[in-house]
Design an enzyme around this catalytic site. Sequence first.
Site, PDB file in Angstrom:
ATOM      1  N   ASN A 171     -35.055 -75.210  37.526  1.00 17.31           N
ATOM      2  CA  ASN A 171     -35.452 -76.957  37.360  1.00 17.31           C
ATOM      3  C   ASN A 171     -34.237 -77.881  37.341  1.00 17.31           C
ATOM      4  O   ASN A 171     -34.372 -78.900  37.437  1.00 17.31           O
ATOM      5  CB  ASN A 171     -36.300 -76.972  36.207  1.00 17.31           C
ATOM      6  CG  ASN A 171     -37.609 -76.346  36.463  1.00 17.31           C
ATOM      7  OD1 ASN A 171     -38.321 -76.455  37.572  1.00 17.31           O
ATOM      8  ND2 ASN A 171     -38.420 -75.794  35.399  1.00 17.31           N
TER       9      ASN A 171
ATOM     10  N   ASN B 292     -34.079 -79.305  32.396  1.00 14.45           N
ATOM     11  CA  ASN B 292     -34.881 -79.845  33.468  1.00 14.45           C
ATOM     12  C   ASN B 292     -34.448 -81.160  33.765  1.00 14.45           C
ATOM     13  O   ASN B 292     -35.096 -82.074  34.854  1.00 14.45           O
ATOM     14  CB  ASN B 292     -36.261 -79.986  33.075  1.00 14.45           C
ATOM     15  CG  ASN B 292     -36.827 -78.618  32.879  1.00 14.45           C
ATOM     16  OD1 ASN B 292     -35.980 -77.575  32.951  1.00 14.45           O
ATOM     17  ND2 ASN B 292     -38.122 -78.319  32.316  1.00 14.45           N
TER      18      ASN B 292
ATOM     19  N   ASP C 107     -27.350 -70.386  35.629  1.00 16.03           N
ATOM     20  CA  ASP C 107     -27.940 -69.086  35.341  1.00 16.03           C
ATOM     21  C   ASP C 107     -28.717 -68.672  36.581  1.00 16.03           C
ATOM     22  O   ASP C 107     -29.267 -69.746  37.138  1.00 16.03           O
ATOM     23  CB  ASP C 107     -28.740 -68.825  33.839  1.00 16.03           C
ATOM     24  CG  ASP C 107     -29.789 -69.971  33.927  1.00 16.03           C
ATOM     25  OD1 ASP C 107     -29.679 -71.253  34.211  1.00 16.03           O
ATOM     26  OD2 ASP C 107     -31.052 -69.561  33.872  1.00 16.03           O
TER      27      ASP C 107
ATOM     28  N   HIS D 194     -30.091 -69.243  29.564  1.00 16.82           N
ATOM     29  CA  HIS D 194     -29.899 -70.515  30.199  1.00 16.82           C
ATOM     30  C   HIS D 194     -28.766 -71.080  30.252  1.00 16.82           C
ATOM     31  O   HIS D 194     -28.726 -72.040  30.739  1.00 16.82           O
ATOM     32  CB  HIS D 194     -31.564 -71.088  29.531  1.00 16.82           C
ATOM     33  CG  HIS D 194     -32.068 -71.821  30.631  1.00 16.82           C
ATOM     34  ND1 HIS D 194     -31.846 -71.587  32.270  1.00 16.82           N
ATOM     35  CD2 HIS D 194     -33.242 -72.664  30.606  1.00 16.82           C
ATOM     36  CE1 HIS D 194     -32.919 -72.205  32.690  1.00 16.82           C
ATOM     37  NE2 HIS D 194     -33.775 -73.015  31.953  1.00 16.82           N
TER      38      HIS D 194
END
Length: 194
Positions: A118, A72, A97, A23
Site C-alpha cells: 500500500n 498507506n 519491506d 513494516h
Amino acid sequence: MAENTWLVVGLGNPGAQYAGNRHNVGQMALDELAGRIGATFKSHKTPARVAEGFLRPGGPKLVLAKPNTYMNTSGGPVSALLKFYSLGVDRLVVVHDELDIPFDTIKLKAGGGHGGHNGLRDIQKATGSPDFTRVRVGIGRPPGRQDPADYVLKDFAGAERQALPILLSDAADAVEAVVDLGLVAAQQKFHSPS
C-alpha cells in the site's frame, strides 16, 4: 544542485509502537544511512522528517526522508518532497519491506507494479508514476496461516533481530550503490550470488 541530489524515502509507520516492526525496515535502513553521512533527522516543511548530507565530500547529496504519515498514505509526503527539492521520480529511491523476498535478502528494481504494497501504491498514485527505484528489503512470508497484515506489524523475531544489523547495512549499501553506480551496476552487485 538538483542534478546530483537524490531523495531517499524509508517507508514505515510513525510512532514508537511501530519502530521495531517489519513494516518499518525502510526507516531503520535510513537510520543506518544517516549515521554514515553524519546527518540527523529534523522536522521539515513537508509532512516528513528529513536528514540531509553528502555521500562523500563533493559527492551526491542525499535527502533522507521518513514520512510522518502512516504507510498507506506515504504518497502525499513523497510528492511534496519531490516538489520541494525540484526532483523528478528518476531521483527517488524508496526503501521498503518486501514479503515476497526471503528475510536477509536485498533486491533492487525500478518501475513495475506495487505488488499489493500500500505504501508503493500510494506513492505511484501521488507521483503519477511507477518509475522510481525501489530497494526491496526481504522480510519473508508469515509462517503458517498468519495474516500478512498482522505479520508486517510485528517486531522481528529473535534470530532475525540478530541478523538485522547486517540486513540494514546491506540496504544502506544498496542505496549508496544506486546513487553512485546506477541501478544496473547496483543490481549486478546485489543480485549476483555471493
